[in-house]
Design a protein around this motif. Structure first.
Motif, PDB file in Angstrom:
ATOM      1  N   ALA A  44       8.973 -11.407  15.897  1.00 35.20           N
ATOM      2  CA  ALA A  44       9.753 -11.266  14.661  1.00 35.20           C
ATOM      3  C   ALA A  44      11.123 -10.699  15.023  1.00 35.20           C
ATOM      4  O   ALA A  44      11.394 -10.384  16.186  1.00 35.20           O
ATOM      5  N   ASP A  45      11.993 -10.541  14.057  1.00 33.04           N
ATOM      6  CA  ASP A  45      13.364 -10.080  14.305  1.00 33.04           C
ATOM      7  C   ASP A  45      13.463  -8.625  14.740  1.00 33.04           C
ATOM      8  O   ASP A  45      14.443  -8.233  15.351  1.00 33.04           O
ATOM      9  N   ARG A  46      12.456  -7.818  14.404  1.00 33.61           N
ATOM     10  CA  ARG A  46      12.492  -6.382  14.698  1.00 33.61           C
ATOM     11  C   ARG A  46      11.207  -5.935  15.379  1.00 33.61           C
ATOM     12  O   ARG A  46      10.122  -6.441  15.089  1.00 33.61           O
ATOM     13  N   THR A  47      11.343  -4.955  16.278  1.00 34.44           N
ATOM     14  CA  THR A  47      10.171  -4.339  16.890  1.00 34.44           C
ATOM     15  C   THR A  47       9.515  -3.415  15.871  1.00 34.44           C
ATOM     16  O   THR A  47      10.069  -3.175  14.790  1.00 34.44           O
ATOM     17  N   PHE A  48       8.373  -2.856  16.219  1.00 34.30           N
ATOM     18  CA  PHE A  48       7.702  -1.925  15.312  1.00 34.30           C
ATOM     19  C   PHE A  48       8.499  -0.642  15.119  1.00 34.30           C
ATOM     20  O   PHE A  48       8.330   0.046  14.127  1.00 34.30           O
ATOM     21  N   CYS A  49       9.404  -0.326  16.044  1.00 28.00           N
ATOM     22  CA  CYS A  49      10.256   0.865  15.877  1.00 28.00           C
ATOM     23  C   CYS A  49      11.567   0.519  15.180  1.00 28.00           C
ATOM     24  O   CYS A  49      12.389   1.393  14.937  1.00 28.00           O
ATOM     25  N   GLY A  50      11.786  -0.756  14.860  1.00 28.64           N
ATOM     26  CA  GLY A  50      12.963  -1.172  14.111  1.00 28.64           C
ATOM     27  C   GLY A  50      14.106  -1.739  14.938  1.00 28.64           C
ATOM     28  O   GLY A  50      15.160  -2.066  14.404  1.00 28.64           O
ATOM     29  N   GLN A  51      13.912  -1.889  16.231  1.00 30.41           N
ATOM     30  CA  GLN A  51      14.973  -2.407  17.095  1.00 30.41           C
ATOM     31  C   GLN A  51      15.050  -3.934  17.002  1.00 30.41           C
ATOM     32  O   GLN A  51      14.033  -4.614  16.859  1.00 30.41           O
TER      33      GLN A  51
END
Length: 89
Positions: A44-51
């Motif tokens: 997806a566009d973001r990692t689980f930490c939001g990066q």
């Protein structure tokens, strides 16, 4: 939901994950991202930490059994705390 393991390289370092020749010294962090709902083989566009996942390199690791870590054991020192916390929560 699938989990895709991603490598954040040090600035200026480009790991060769396919050839397995990247150097751990060039590793900044190991992140996790959910698979893209439209393209499950891609993150997806973001990692689980939001990066943002665009500058990250995909790692070929997949957990081999239920309860296995989401990341390769040899990369434990570089696991992103934010991603790990999100996956355990």
């Amino acid at each position: 939901m699938g989990i895709i393991v991603l490598i954040e390289p040090q600035a200026g370092h480009k790991p060769d994950l396919d050839g397995k020749t990247w150097v751990i010294a060039g590793l900044r962090a190991v992140h996790a991202a959910p698979s893209d709902p439209d393209t499950p083989d891609d993150p997806a566009d973001r990692t689980f930490c939001g990066q943002d996942t665009a500058p990250l390199e995909r790692h070929s690791y997949h957990p081999d059994s239920p309860g296995a870590h989401w990341y390769p054991a040899n990369l434990t020192p570089w696991v992103c705390v934010g991603c790990d916390t999100a996956l355990r929560g």
